[in-house]
Design an enzyme around this catalytic site. Structure first.
Site, PDB file in Angstrom:
ATOM      1  N   ARG A 193     -32.530 -52.363  -7.557  1.00  0.00           N
ATOM      2  CA  ARG A 193     -32.838 -52.734  -6.174  1.00  0.00           C
ATOM      3  C   ARG A 193     -34.015 -53.701  -6.160  1.00  0.00           C
ATOM      4  O   ARG A 193     -35.122 -53.337  -6.579  1.00  0.00           O
ATOM      5  CB  ARG A 193     -33.188 -51.493  -5.352  1.00  0.00           C
ATOM      6  N   HIS A 220     -35.623 -47.634  -8.633  1.00  0.00           N
ATOM      7  CA  HIS A 220     -34.486 -48.557  -8.592  1.00  0.00           C
ATOM      8  C   HIS A 220     -34.929 -49.990  -8.907  1.00  0.00           C
ATOM      9  O   HIS A 220     -34.170 -50.762  -9.497  1.00  0.00           O
ATOM     10  CB  HIS A 220     -33.825 -48.533  -7.215  1.00  0.00           C
ATOM     11  N   ASP A 270     -27.743 -44.400  -8.030  1.00  0.00           N
ATOM     12  CA  ASP A 270     -27.168 -43.493  -7.035  1.00  0.00           C
ATOM     13  C   ASP A 270     -25.650 -43.539  -7.217  1.00  0.00           C
ATOM     14  O   ASP A 270     -25.056 -44.629  -7.214  1.00  0.00           O
ATOM     15  CB  ASP A 270     -27.510 -43.937  -5.619  1.00  0.00           C
ATOM     16  N   GLU A 327     -32.054 -35.515  -3.700  1.00  0.00           N
ATOM     17  CA  GLU A 327     -30.845 -36.293  -3.429  1.00  0.00           C
ATOM     18  C   GLU A 327     -29.803 -35.990  -4.503  1.00  0.00           C
ATOM     19  O   GLU A 327     -30.034 -36.282  -5.685  1.00  0.00           O
ATOM     20  CB  GLU A 327     -31.153 -37.795  -3.443  1.00  0.00           C
ATOM     21  N   HIS A 348     -28.820 -39.076  -6.914  1.00  0.00           N
ATOM     22  CA  HIS A 348     -29.823 -39.902  -7.583  1.00  0.00           C
ATOM     23  C   HIS A 348     -30.142 -39.368  -8.977  1.00  0.00           C
ATOM     24  O   HIS A 348     -30.463 -38.187  -9.151  1.00  0.00           O
ATOM     25  CB  HIS A 348     -31.105 -39.932  -6.746  1.00  0.00           C
TER      26      HIS A 348
END
Length: 233
Positions: free
Chosen positions: A74, A118, A125, A207, A210
């Protein structure tokens, strides 16, 4: 054009059988718009993480599953956008992604952060899809939204197995070991966790989707090259 540093790869170049549903390149995410930095719906990772996913895929396919990734590397500009979004008055996607929380709580609750693993390329994910994979219906901007906590069949129709919530669900039910998640959804979470830990990855308790590469090659660094094919030329 910024180039990807040595050590980053496109997941498709390591394992093209892993499904990619990169949500932040589309409007179907909690901001309601494609996120800056995601020029293409493409998964980019550090090579060790991509190779770990390849090993997991080799285990899962004979069992009738495929991995499907939602988010990989990301760009830092994307996290910057998330922080900016958390402070504005845009609530378009609340009914799906944070139905039980006020937007003002997302930052303090840890769902939005200034920096993420990320952006080092060593977090991913993902979910599981039963083979043969059914088509994934595209999200249509403006369509009615349903809470990510609704039962499967009522929330957005992801082609992944039932994990008890949708992806990026800002709710306690998304916590890996939430006791309300039972039956098939609990079993599916266990299959995903076992596959990931068997190849050396670590989950995140907040999460279910993740996972992190513990011995990551770029600790403490946050990259901002765009997610596109030109970054690999």
């Amino acid at each position: 054009m910024k180039q990807a540093p040595d050590g980053f790869v496109r997941l498709r170049d390591v394992d093209s059988s892993i499904l990619e549903d990169v949500r932040y390149a589309t409007p179907h995410n909690f901001t309601g718009d494609p996120v800056p930095g995601y020029d293409e719906p493409m998964c980019v990772l550090t090579r060790p993480l991509a190779e770990a996913l390849h090993r997991a895929q080799q285990q899962l396919v004979p069992e009738g599953y495929s991995l499907k990734v939602y988010d990989c590397y990301r760009p830092q500009q994307a996290d910057d956008r998330f922080v900016e979004w958390a402070q504005n008055d845009d609530h378009r996607m609340k009914d799906e992604f944070y139905p039980g929380l006020a937007k003002s709580e997302l930052y303090s609750a840890g769902y939005i952060a200034e920096n993420s693993g990320h952006s080092r390329g060593s977090s991913v994910d993902l979910t599981l899809v039963r083979l043969p994979a059914a088509p994934q219906r595209p999200y249509v901007p403006g369509e009615p939204l349903h809470p990510c906590t609704d039962p499967v069949g009522e929330r957005f129709p992801d082609n992944g197995v039932d994990m008890g919530t949708g992806f990026d669900c800002f709710d306690d039910r998304a916590h890996t070991d939430d006791p309300r998640i039972t039956g098939e959804a609990r079993a599916n979470r266990d299959v995903l966790r076992d596959a990931m830990t068997s190849v050396g990855l670590q989950g995140y308790s907040g999460e279910w989707w993740h996972f992190n590469l513990p011995d990551e090659p770029f600790p403490g660094e946050y990259f901002d090259f765009p997610v596109n094919s030109a970054a690999f030329r």
